[in-house]
Write an enzyme that holds these catalytic residues in place. Structure first.
Site, mmCIF file in Angstrom:
data_model
loop_
_atom_site.group_PDB
_atom_site.id
_atom_site.type_symbol
_atom_site.label_atom_id
_atom_site.label_comp_id
_atom_site.label_asym_id
_atom_site.label_seq_id
_atom_site.Cartn_x
_atom_site.Cartn_y
_atom_site.Cartn_z
ATOM 1 N N ASP A 444 -19.059 53.537 26.593
ATOM 2 C CA ASP A 444 -18.541 53.200 27.922
ATOM 3 C C ASP A 444 -17.783 54.372 28.531
ATOM 4 O O ASP A 444 -17.812 54.584 29.745
ATOM 5 C CB ASP A 444 -17.608 51.992 27.822
ATOM 6 N N GLY A 445 -17.108 55.123 27.659
ATOM 7 C CA GLY A 445 -16.340 56.278 28.135
ATOM 8 C C GLY A 445 -17.238 57.285 28.833
ATOM 9 O O GLY A 445 -16.814 57.951 29.789
ATOM 10 N N ASN A 523 -13.143 51.405 36.107
ATOM 11 C CA ASN A 523 -12.491 50.325 35.359
ATOM 12 C C ASN A 523 -11.212 49.852 36.038
ATOM 13 O O ASN A 523 -11.161 48.763 36.558
ATOM 14 C CB ASN A 523 -12.134 50.792 33.949
ATOM 15 N N ASP A 553 5.899 45.640 31.268
ATOM 16 C CA ASP A 553 5.439 46.958 30.820
ATOM 17 C C ASP A 553 4.610 47.662 31.884
ATOM 18 O O ASP A 553 4.417 48.874 31.813
ATOM 19 C CB ASP A 553 4.592 46.818 29.547
HETATM 20 N N1 LIG Z 1 -5.288 47.852 25.214
HETATM 21 C C1 LIG Z 1 -6.503 48.163 25.645
HETATM 22 O O1 LIG Z 1 -7.458 47.395 25.550
HETATM 23 C C2 LIG Z 1 -6.720 49.475 26.293
HETATM 24 C C3 LIG Z 1 -5.722 50.439 26.307
HETATM 25 C C4 LIG Z 1 -5.990 51.644 26.951
HETATM 26 C C5 LIG Z 1 -7.216 51.867 27.572
HETATM 27 N N2 LIG Z 1 -8.164 50.902 27.530
HETATM 28 C C6 LIG Z 1 -9.447 51.066 28.209
HETATM 29 O O2 LIG Z 1 -10.101 52.230 27.852
HETATM 30 C C7 LIG Z 1 -10.747 52.720 28.995
HETATM 31 C C8 LIG Z 1 -11.081 54.158 28.815
HETATM 32 O O3 LIG Z 1 -12.195 54.178 27.962
HETATM 33 P P1 LIG Z 1 -12.524 55.432 27.054
HETATM 34 O O4 LIG Z 1 -13.816 55.204 26.410
HETATM 35 O O5 LIG Z 1 -12.314 56.659 27.875
HETATM 36 O O6 LIG Z 1 -11.339 55.361 26.027
HETATM 37 P P2 LIG Z 1 -11.442 54.934 24.491
HETATM 38 O O7 LIG Z 1 -12.352 55.869 23.797
HETATM 39 O O8 LIG Z 1 -10.052 54.780 24.010
HETATM 40 O O9 LIG Z 1 -12.185 53.527 24.562
HETATM 41 C C9 LIG Z 1 -11.566 52.334 24.935
HETATM 42 C C10 LIG Z 1 -12.440 51.148 24.554
HETATM 43 O O10 LIG Z 1 -12.591 50.369 25.730
HETATM 44 C C11 LIG Z 1 -13.968 50.027 25.857
HETATM 45 N N3 LIG Z 1 -14.294 49.906 27.273
HETATM 46 C C12 LIG Z 1 -14.221 50.845 28.223
HETATM 47 N N4 LIG Z 1 -14.623 50.339 29.393
HETATM 48 C C13 LIG Z 1 -14.976 49.057 29.155
HETATM 49 C C14 LIG Z 1 -15.469 48.016 29.979
HETATM 50 N N5 LIG Z 1 -15.646 48.186 31.277
HETATM 51 N N6 LIG Z 1 -15.723 46.817 29.415
HETATM 52 C C15 LIG Z 1 -15.511 46.611 28.098
HETATM 53 N N7 LIG Z 1 -15.035 47.562 27.283
HETATM 54 C C16 LIG Z 1 -14.761 48.766 27.805
HETATM 55 C C17 LIG Z 1 -14.716 51.158 25.231
HETATM 56 O O11 LIG Z 1 -15.992 50.724 24.810
HETATM 57 C C18 LIG Z 1 -13.836 51.522 24.074
HETATM 58 O O12 LIG Z 1 -14.163 50.765 22.943
HETATM 59 C C19 LIG Z 1 -9.752 52.459 30.091
HETATM 60 O O13 LIG Z 1 -10.364 52.423 31.358
HETATM 61 C C20 LIG Z 1 -9.178 51.152 29.682
HETATM 62 O O14 LIG Z 1 -9.846 50.074 30.288
HETATM 63 C C21 LIG Z 1 -7.939 49.725 26.910
HETATM 64 N N1 LIG Z 2 -19.568 64.423 29.186
HETATM 65 C C1 LIG Z 2 -18.319 64.258 28.788
HETATM 66 N N2 LIG Z 2 -17.411 65.244 28.892
HETATM 67 C C2 LIG Z 2 -16.139 65.087 28.494
HETATM 68 N N3 LIG Z 2 -15.662 63.969 27.957
HETATM 69 C C3 LIG Z 2 -16.503 62.941 27.821
HETATM 70 C C4 LIG Z 2 -17.867 63.023 28.222
HETATM 71 N N4 LIG Z 2 -18.465 61.841 27.952
HETATM 72 C C5 LIG Z 2 -17.519 61.066 27.425
HETATM 73 N N5 LIG Z 2 -16.348 61.705 27.331
HETATM 74 C C6 LIG Z 2 -15.090 61.180 26.794
HETATM 75 O O1 LIG Z 2 -15.267 61.000 25.393
HETATM 76 C C7 LIG Z 2 -14.575 59.830 24.992
HETATM 77 C C8 LIG Z 2 -15.454 58.992 24.105
HETATM 78 O O2 LIG Z 2 -16.627 58.655 24.780
HETATM 79 P P1 LIG Z 2 -17.300 57.232 24.667
HETATM 80 O O3 LIG Z 2 -16.327 56.180 25.036
HETATM 81 O O4 LIG Z 2 -18.542 57.294 25.444
HETATM 82 O O5 LIG Z 2 -17.640 57.136 23.145
HETATM 83 P P2 LIG Z 2 -17.167 56.081 22.111
HETATM 84 O O6 LIG Z 2 -15.687 55.988 22.147
HETATM 85 O O7 LIG Z 2 -17.801 56.471 20.838
HETATM 86 O O8 LIG Z 2 -17.864 54.787 22.656
HETATM 87 P P3 LIG Z 2 -17.280 53.368 23.019
HETATM 88 O O9 LIG Z 2 -16.473 53.595 24.283
HETATM 89 O O10 LIG Z 2 -18.464 52.510 23.239
HETATM 90 O O11 LIG Z 2 -16.422 52.930 21.903
HETATM 91 C C9 LIG Z 2 -14.142 59.095 26.258
HETATM 92 O O12 LIG Z 2 -12.740 59.239 26.394
HETATM 93 C C10 LIG Z 2 -14.834 59.820 27.372
HETATM 94 O O13 LIG Z 2 -14.006 59.936 28.522
#
Ligand SMILES: NC(=O)c1ccc[n+]([C@@H]2O[C@H](COP(=O)([O-])OP(=O)(O)OC[C@H]3O[C@@H](n4cnc5c(N)ncnc54)[C@H](O)[C@@H]3O)[C@@H](O)[C@H]2O)c1
Ligand SMILES: Nc1ncnc2c1ncn2[C@@H]1O[C@H](COP(=O)(O)OP(=O)(O)OP(=O)(O)O)[C@@H](O)[C@H]1O
Length: 680
Positions: A444-445, A523, A553
């Protein structure tokens, strides 16, 4: 503790010189809530007035000043008018900006500045009587309101608005003739030059803060007006230009064909290919008229705004055109589709949003694909190498990747030299004009990352799942060839994921136009307490209405796509991504009665850090780019006009339900066994 800040008073006095004295006095009158400041009482009539106004809490005063600041862009006379009525209530031990206040305010007729001034003078006369009554800590209940309103009505009937000129003694009124106005100003100046008395309490410091806010509000009103006028003039100019251009185009269409070509040749130079393209599109558009679908090329023609558009187009890669259509059960077409999704130069934008399934049909085959990958993952890298080769050799597509990925590809083999990238981040600003499709390899990231690269229109995204949760990534990477074959052929179902656009307006900003942003989030935008151990204190407004003060918070403002992310963790509802709305979800509110809200898509939410906040707050966008918000700063947030179109594996609803089941194990419970007690 610092004493009376003379500079701030001077600012206000400066405002008095250019602005309306009664208004300034009335705003300053709010200060009177704080209580008697005896050293002030001897100087001037309006300072005397302050001393008779009963004591209230500074929290309320601060809140109201925030409101004034916020109202500075609105109808200030009305707001000040309203505040005057609020003042009638007397002590503010129990008052907050509750609905009754706003309701009561809304029924007061609008008057001119002179009227307001007169009314405030009368309010000041009568205030001891009212405060005597309200000393009993009367709650702001319905029974109190009519009384206040009655008093106001009596006042209004006894002292009609124009009475300030005839019926009120100039000596008491203090500002209804220019001589007394001058006297008042003189008195204030004298006051400033008087030595300060001993024993001035800390409240004077707060008073100076309040005055600074007043001065700022006044300045903003003036500047806001000027910039609005400038903006209006600019829009008018653009409109005139656009109209002239359209008239010219119309003339060309109506005139014989040969003449039209002449026009093109004259106007655009020797570009026969471009002219051909232009004419073809014109014909296609004519064919489209009266149909239920929208053709991208229809708007491609209509929206060219530059006279040298074909020249620019010749330099850029051509975008594949496509068509969007709507279908719902039992209905073949939808007559209202133009209200829902429209085009601008071939990019998808939403006018209003729809919860219907949207399908995308290519009108010419896609030619360019941008591949975005999660960094530091070997499996992602291997798949990327393979996919690039396949797309080039089998599908004959142009491929764009990020500079980091291009280096990885070249390190693997010089074969990948054909892959295109960019050297300057600014080039990403026009990437949407070159790219037909985006493929993401990650979780998703990575989808969030892809969305964040596009501050304007976003090409359709095909998200392949190579992460852990993959809520927004419905495509399995093992089957990428089948999926991409289908998608490149079309039609495909897409989900238009709405985004929020956010601006930060610092307290020091001179107008709303002086802001940081826009920051777009797919998001959510989160305001939290950061490392501070205090509760955040966030004042929230929805359009022009006060919503609440979040003490906890923090606060999450989430899209419906983000409803399954942080908002879900904070207790918000899960919402289908195609539902238009903004989730208002508090984080750990210190209250037994704070439930999350879902607000309509069209509202603008404003979150203000009030001056009485104990600490700073922090804002982050999709979990990134943290920024500090100081007291007085505000975050303004509304729905962005550029959604993120993501391809569906099946359709929006199927994909969403599959994600909440497979990804979140929603409502998983062992099925109750058949044997056991039953109804007799
Ligand atoms: N307490 C929490 O649940 C918490 C805390 C901080 C950030 N987040 C989420 O993490 C997002 C950033 O994601 P990232 O991947 O860069 O960070 P990250 O790698 O820490 O991933 C956060 C998790 O949130 C999940 N996620 C992200 N967008 C989602 C969506 N639209 N629906 C369901 N799950 C989703 C991802 O799959 C991942 O497992 C933020 O936008 C925020 O929504 C969640
Ligand atoms: N092309 C990119 N360049 C820099 N950062 C990236 C890029 N793609 C993803 N990232 C960052 O890398 C992090 C991890 O990516 P992503 O969430 O896709 O992987 P994951 O954590 O393994 O998957 P999931 O979110 O499903 O748990 C995220 O914080 C995202 O913002």
């Amino acid at each position: 503790m610092s004493l009376f800040d003379l500079q701030d008073v001077c600012i206000v006095i400066g405002s008095i010189a250019t602005l309306d004295l009664p208004m300034v006095v009335d705003l300053i009158g709010i200060y009177g809530l704080k209580g008697p400041h005896r050293m002030l009482t001897t100087t001037d009539w309006f300072l005397q007035a302050l001393s008779v106004i009963p004591r209230g809490s500074w929290g309320d005063v601060a809140r109201r000043f925030t409101m004034i600041r916020w109202a500075a862009t609105l109808d200030l006379p009305m707001v000040v008018d309203l505040i005057g009525i609020f003042e009638l209530k007397g002590p503010y031990y129990t008052l907050t900006m509750t609905d009754w206040f706003l309701q009561a305010l809304s029924v007061i007729p609008r008057g001119s500045w002179g009227d307001v001034a007169t009314r405030f003078t009368m309010i000041r006369w009568i205030s001891p009587k009212i405060c005597f009554r309200s000393q009993k800590y009367c709650e702001p209940t319905a029974s109190c309101i009519p009384e206040i309103l009655r008093i106001t009505q009596v006042l209004v009937s006894q002292f009609p608005y124009d009475m300030g000129k005839s019926g009120v003694s100039p000596a008491e009124n203090g500002f209804n003739d220019s001589v007394s106005l001058l006297n008042s100003e003189k008195a204030v100046h004298e006051l400033i030059h008087e030595p300060l008395l001993d024993g001035i309490d800390d409240h004077l410091f707060e008073f100076s803060e309040a005055l600074r806010t007043v001065a700022k509000a006044l300045r903003r009103v003036t500047e806001g007006k000027a910039s609005a006028q400038a903006e209006a003039a600019e829009w008018k100019r653009k409109y005139e230009l656009e109209r002239a251009r359209n008239l010219m185009l119309e003339k060309r269409v109506l005139s014989p064909r040969g003449h039209g070509n002449e026009f093109n040749v004259q106007k655009f130079g020797n570009l026969p290919d471009q002219i051909m393209l232009f004419d073809e599109n014109t014909e296609k558009c004519e064919l489209c008229n009266g149909k239920d679908d929208i053709c991208a090329n229809e708007v491609l023609r209509d929206s060219e705004s530059d006279s040298d558009y074909p020249v620019v187009q010749a330099k850029m890669m051509r975008k594949a055109s496509f068509r969007l259509s709507w279908c719902c059960n039992g209905e073949k077409g939808d007559r209202h589709k133009h209200d829902i999704v429209s085009f601008e130069k071939g990019n998808i934008t939403t006018a209003e949003r729809s919860s219907k399934q949207i399908s995308l049909k290519w009108e010419s085959p896609p030619q360019t694909v941008l591949i975005l990958t999660k960094p530091n993952s070997t499996s992602v890298q291997i798949l990327c190498f393979e996919m690039v080769r396949w797309l080039k050799e089998q599908k004959k597509l142009n491929i764009f990747v990020e500079p980091r990925v291009k280096n990885e590809l070249l390190a693997e083999s010089l074969y990948y030299d054909f892959v295109q990238t960019w050297t300057d981040d600014k080039e990403t600003l026009i990437l949407h004009t070159k790219v037909d499709l985006i493929v993401t390899l990650g979780g998703d990231g990575t989808v969030l990352w892809a969305a964040s690269m596009f501050k304007g229109p976003v090409p359709p995204i095909v998200p392949f799942s190579l992460g852990s949760l993959g809520f927004m990534t419905p495509f399995y990477s093992e089957h990428y060839r089948e999926y991409l074959n289908t998608i490149l052929g079309g039609p495909i179902s897409i989900t238009l994921r709405h985004r929020l656009q956010c601006h930060i307006i610092r307290d020091a900003a001179k107008s709303e136009l002086e802001n940081e942003g826009p920051m777009l989030v797919l998001n959510e935008v989160t305001i939290d307490r950061g490392i501070a151990s205090f509760l955040t204190n966030l004042e929230c407004y929805c359009d022009n209405s006060f919503v609440t003060c979040v003490q906890g918070d923090g606060l999450i403002l989430s899209t419906t796509s983000g409803s399954t992310a942080y908002s879900l963790a904070a207790g918000g509802s899960m919402v289908h991504p195609q539902v238009p709305g903004i989730l208002f979800t508090p984080i750990c509110p210190h209250s037994l009665s704070f439930r999350p809200l879902i607000l309509p898509e069209h509202v603008t939410i404003r979150v203000v850090i009030p001056f009485n906040s104990r600490s700073h707050a922090w804002v982050s966008f999709d979990g990134k780019d943290r920024k500090q918000l100081a007291p007085g700063d505000a975050l303004v947030c509304s729905m962005a006009p550029w959604p993120v179109p993501t391809a569906c594996q099946v359709d929006s609803t199927n994909d969403f339900l599959r994600s909440i089941h497979d990804g979140l194990h929603w409502n998983l419970r062992k099925t109750q066994s058949f044997d056991g007690p039953r109804d007799p």
